[in-house]
Design an enzyme around this catalytic site. Sequence first.
Site, PDB file in Angstrom:
ATOM      1  CD  GLU A  26      -4.268   6.514  -9.480  1.00 52.18           C
ATOM      2  OE1 GLU A  26      -4.151   6.641 -10.721  1.00 52.18           O
ATOM      3  OE2 GLU A  26      -3.377   6.024  -8.747  1.00 52.18           O
ATOM      4  CD  GLU A  57      -4.946   3.017   2.837  1.00 48.82           C
ATOM      5  OE1 GLU A  57      -5.177   3.594   1.752  1.00 48.82           O
ATOM      6  OE2 GLU A  57      -3.910   2.372   3.047  1.00 48.82           O
TER       7      GLU A  57
HETATM    8  N1  THU Z   1      -2.334   4.290  -2.406  1.00 50.13           N
HETATM    9  C1  THU Z   1      -3.361   3.865  -1.629  1.00 50.13           C
HETATM   10  O1  THU Z   1      -4.500   3.730  -2.105  1.00 50.13           O
HETATM   11  N2  THU Z   1      -3.117   3.599  -0.323  1.00 50.13           N
HETATM   12  C2  THU Z   1      -1.879   3.624   0.253  1.00 50.13           C
HETATM   13  O2  THU Z   1      -1.775   3.466   1.463  1.00 50.13           O
HETATM   14  C3  THU Z   1      -0.697   3.828  -0.591  1.00 50.13           C
HETATM   15  C4  THU Z   1      -0.981   4.503  -1.895  1.00 50.13           C
HETATM   16  C5  THU Z   1      -2.603   4.613  -3.810  1.00 50.13           C
HETATM   17  C6  THU Z   1      -2.647   6.088  -4.111  1.00 50.13           C
HETATM   18  C7  THU Z   1      -2.391   6.100  -5.602  1.00 50.13           C
HETATM   19  O3  THU Z   1      -3.639   5.918  -6.267  1.00 50.13           O
HETATM   20  C8  THU Z   1      -1.537   4.868  -5.829  1.00 50.13           C
HETATM   21  O4  THU Z   1      -1.613   4.090  -4.657  1.00 50.13           O
HETATM   22  C9  THU Z   1      -0.077   5.195  -6.125  1.00 50.13           C
HETATM   23  O5  THU Z   1       0.458   5.988  -5.122  1.00 50.13           O
END
Ligand code: THU
Length: 133
Positions: A50, A61
Amino acid sequence: MTPAADVDWERLRAVARDAMSRAYAPYSGYAVGVAALVDDGRTISGCNVENASYGLSLCAECGLVSELQNTGGGRLTHFTCVDGNGEILVPCGRCRQLLYEFGGPGLLLETPAGVMPLSEMLPQAFGPGHLAK
Ligand code: THU
């Protein structure tokens, strides 16, 4: 491609959980880890990263496809995603598109509803084939 039943999904999930343990998710507090098999036998993984400018956050991903390309390319054949508790998670919509680029409709995804091809998770996908027409 290796049939779903012959894949060690538990091992793949363990790789995803290991990646999830390295997630950088101080804003959402929602750690995610992913892992995939590549058609040459490699196993690759990724975790979410993040950013203080929230919209710049990278899904797990993103790291996975970056590792795919940076370790020799190839095609994704089998994929799993886990949340911070290590439970199977569905990839978000944007990431289904990322996976489609490198796995196509036949990529097998482990989901809470069982293993299924990406074509069922992202029907009528737009992809590289459209640009080649
Ligand atoms: N997130 C992912 O890394 N992959 C996904 O397919 C779903 C969401 C992460 C993004 C963010 O850092 C956190 O999950 C909350 O949305």
